[in-house]
Design an enzyme around this catalytic site. Structure first.
Site, mmCIF file in Angstrom:
data_model
loop_
_atom_site.group_PDB
_atom_site.id
_atom_site.type_symbol
_atom_site.label_atom_id
_atom_site.label_comp_id
_atom_site.label_asym_id
_atom_site.label_seq_id
_atom_site.Cartn_x
_atom_site.Cartn_y
_atom_site.Cartn_z
ATOM 1 N N GLN A 153 44.918 41.044 38.251
ATOM 2 C CA GLN A 153 45.300 41.441 36.899
ATOM 3 C C GLN A 153 44.481 42.612 36.382
ATOM 4 O O GLN A 153 44.826 43.225 35.371
ATOM 5 C CB GLN A 153 45.104 40.261 35.940
ATOM 6 C CG GLN A 153 43.619 39.928 35.693
ATOM 7 C CD GLN A 153 43.409 38.689 34.866
ATOM 8 O OE1 GLN A 153 43.940 37.624 35.173
ATOM 9 N NE2 GLN A 153 42.614 38.806 33.806
ATOM 10 N N CYS A 161 46.163 37.030 32.557
ATOM 11 C CA CYS A 161 46.178 35.847 33.414
ATOM 12 C C CYS A 161 47.297 34.882 33.044
ATOM 13 O O CYS A 161 47.907 34.247 33.913
ATOM 14 C CB CYS A 161 44.834 35.139 33.343
ATOM 15 S SG CYS A 161 44.328 34.712 31.655
ATOM 16 N N HIS A 307 41.176 31.270 29.879
ATOM 17 C CA HIS A 307 41.723 31.788 31.132
ATOM 18 C C HIS A 307 42.914 30.923 31.521
ATOM 19 O O HIS A 307 43.110 29.830 30.984
ATOM 20 C CB HIS A 307 40.645 31.759 32.218
ATOM 21 C CG HIS A 307 41.005 32.520 33.459
ATOM 22 N ND1 HIS A 307 41.554 33.786 33.434
ATOM 23 C CD2 HIS A 307 40.922 32.186 34.782
ATOM 24 C CE1 HIS A 307 41.784 34.205 34.673
ATOM 25 N NE2 HIS A 307 41.410 33.247 35.498
ATOM 26 N N ASN A 328 44.102 31.982 41.374
ATOM 27 C CA ASN A 328 43.641 32.863 40.308
ATOM 28 C C ASN A 328 44.350 34.211 40.415
ATOM 29 O O ASN A 328 45.114 34.458 41.355
ATOM 30 C CB ASN A 328 42.124 33.036 40.392
ATOM 31 C CG ASN A 328 41.503 33.391 39.064
ATOM 32 O OD1 ASN A 328 42.186 33.712 38.104
ATOM 33 N ND2 ASN A 328 40.177 33.349 39.002
#
Length: 359
Positions: A153, A161, A307, A328
């Site tokens: 990202q 995210c 997050h 992630n």
């Protein structure tokens, strides 16, 4: 000479990558001079600086982070290994500003709770079984082809995210329903999800609701039918003629929230498909996580959310620790090639408010 040193770093890095999984990068060797470690790290992550003064300032930040990481690994108190991730030349405040969303309460506000209750009344048949399989077992949606490659990202310091997490959950569902892997456009979700969903942060539930709306209208784009991800929120081009029509063959009909703070309910959901989840990533060790073993959040981790990730599996580590498998969006130089195994009983809020799309 500088060029030769750079090539040496690249050769060492390539050798580490070719070795067994989890092999440390050369710059993670505490025995290497700090200046050489910095040069090798710069070569590996592709870091450049505007001028000598900026490089000198960043080197001092790098040195402080490397010394802290070396001391933590040397102490042996952690259940995992720290390393020099792409964030090694950032201070804690810089990392938070560039890569985390603003802190928010771990539970959704009352207005959002009412909306979800309304959605759930219309979608109870899409809830996963009330209980997961009796035996903990394991599930890894990567092995079943339902997880696309890890993305990064970090373009223009965009905290998107939430968009990547929602996209990952949807990609998994599409694979399960059709048998085809269909990478979707995180840029479209960033551009087109309204409200306060921007590069300063956003909401996985609202992103999933947008995806459902776009899917129902035939406007859900693949990553090649919308403009490439650039880390900037632009004008929504879905259905405007500037984005190609999507080839997504599934209509996403809605969003289902997993029972908050219910780890069995989350496991039951992940047994069926990948799930999007918020979490707290403000532990100092989180940005330096390199894997090796299961990550265990601190006692205070999980009291806020800043997050978002995708839960793409669960399992049990060799020491008996049950874990969630997280995908992630910080690239493959962080964690275990972009993934993290996090202890279920210290999961930094992963189980606080997950959600998934349904067809």
């Amino acid at each position: 000479m500088a060029s030769a040193r750079r090539w040496l770093c690249l050769i060492l890095a390539a050798a580490a990558a070719a070795a067994a999984s989890g092999a440390p990068a050369p710059e993670d060797d505490p025995g290497m001079p700090m200046a050489a470690r910095h040069r090798c790290w710069m070569a590996r992550v592709g870091r450049t600086y505007a001028d000598a003064a900026e490089k000198a300032r960043r080197f001092e930040v790098f040195r402080a982070n490397a010394e802290r990481i070396d001391a933590a690994n040397r102490a042996g108190d952690l259940t995992y290994t720290l390393g020099l991730t792409p964030f090694a030349d950032l201070t804690a405040d810089e990392f938070r500003a560039r890569h985390l969303m603003p802190d928010a309460d771990v539970d959704e506000p009352a207005t959002a709770r009412v909306l979800f209750e309304q959605e759930e009344k219309a979608a109870k048949q899409h809830l996963p079984p009330s209980r997961p399989p009796a035996v903990w077992g394991s599930k890894d949606w990567r092995d079943l082809g339902a997880v696309t490659p890890v993305q990064d990202q970090d373009k223009n310091n965009c905290n998107s995210c939430w968009a990547f997490a929602a996209v990952a959950a949807t990609e998994g569902l599409i694979k399960i329903e059709t048998g085809n892997v269909t990478p979707l456009s995180a840029q479209q979700v960033l551009d087109c999800t309204g409200g306060d969903n921007t590069c300063k942060g956003g909401h996985i539930h609202e992103a999933l609701r947008y995806i459902a709306t776009a899917s129902a209208g035939g406007r859900l784009s693949t990553d090649t039918s919308y403009r490439p991800y650039d880390g900037e929120k632009g004008t929504c081009a879905a259905g405007s003629g500037s984005a190609s029509s999507s080839s997504v063959a599934v209509v996403i009909r809605g969003v289902q929230k997993v029972t908050p703070h219910d780890k069995d309910a989350l496991r039951a959901a992940v047994e069926r498909q990948p799930v999007a989840a918020d979490m707290d990533s403000s532990d100092p060790e989180f940005r330096g996580f390199k894997g090796g073993r299961v990550y265990r959040g601190s006692a205070g981790c999980g009291k806020k959310r800043n997050h978002a990730v995708a839960v793409v599996g669960y399992g049990t580590a060799s020491d008996g620790t049950p874990y969630w498998l997280l995908k992630n969006s910080w690239g493959t130089d962080w964690g275990e090639n972009g993934y993290m195994r996090i202890a279920v009983d210290a999961d930094c809020g992963v189980s606080s408010r997950p959600a998934y799309p349904f067809v």
